[in-house]
Scaffold this active site. Sequence first.
Site, PDB file in Angstrom:
ATOM      1  N   ARG A  70      29.722  68.619 -17.913  1.00 13.62           N
ATOM      2  CA  ARG A  70      29.189  67.427 -18.470  1.00 13.62           C
ATOM      3  C   ARG A  70      28.107  67.668 -19.748  1.00 13.62           C
ATOM      4  O   ARG A  70      28.032  66.708 -20.350  1.00 13.62           O
ATOM      5  CB  ARG A  70      28.151  66.788 -17.275  1.00 13.62           C
ATOM      6  N   GLU A 107      23.625  79.895  -6.156  1.00 16.52           N
ATOM      7  CA  GLU A 107      23.587  79.707  -4.624  1.00 16.52           C
ATOM      8  C   GLU A 107      24.502  80.467  -3.676  1.00 16.52           C
ATOM      9  O   GLU A 107      24.323  80.972  -2.931  1.00 16.52           O
ATOM     10  CB  GLU A 107      23.117  78.291  -4.473  1.00 16.52           C
TER      11      GLU A 107
END
Length: 183
Positions: A70, A107
């Site tokens: 993005r 994560e």
Amino acid sequence: MSGNKVEEDPRINGIKTKIRVVPDFPKKGIMFQDITTVLLDPKAFKDTIDLFVERYRDKNISVVAGIEARGFLFGPPIALAIGAKFVPLRKPKKLPGETIFEEYELEYGNDRLEMHVGAVEVGDRALVVDDLIATGGTLCAAINLLERVGAEVVECACVIELPELKGRQRLKGKPLCMLVEYR
């Protein structure tokens, strides 16, 4: 616009109202901030680019580094408007030719960003662009990659910040300009 945050501007609210929040994507418990709906609105998209261009026009930025994927949506129009080159920072094995890379933790595992050798030169003044900052791992990897080749990272720019995840604190003291906070 001043400091690390864009002052309230009437355009900000228009941008904020175009960001779609998608619950439980890509997994349960995540409130995904979808900027594709900003791209569907020409005024909101133009306002987003214009706010960043106004901030960086006179900062002698020589390279805009956009983070896949993005960051590729916002980085090129900003680079063109301020007269800088655009350098894509890509996921592994997406760039032909010789690359350098920076690994970072997620994560759920590890990832890395790659950049063409020679795309950024010693002394380049860099702006790092992405759509969102959460934990800051990807932006930090981009900063490390650019600094390793001798660039000066002037600032990071994101459309959205998730401040509760404290990503700003990981940016090695680099300023962050964001347009919308999501809490």
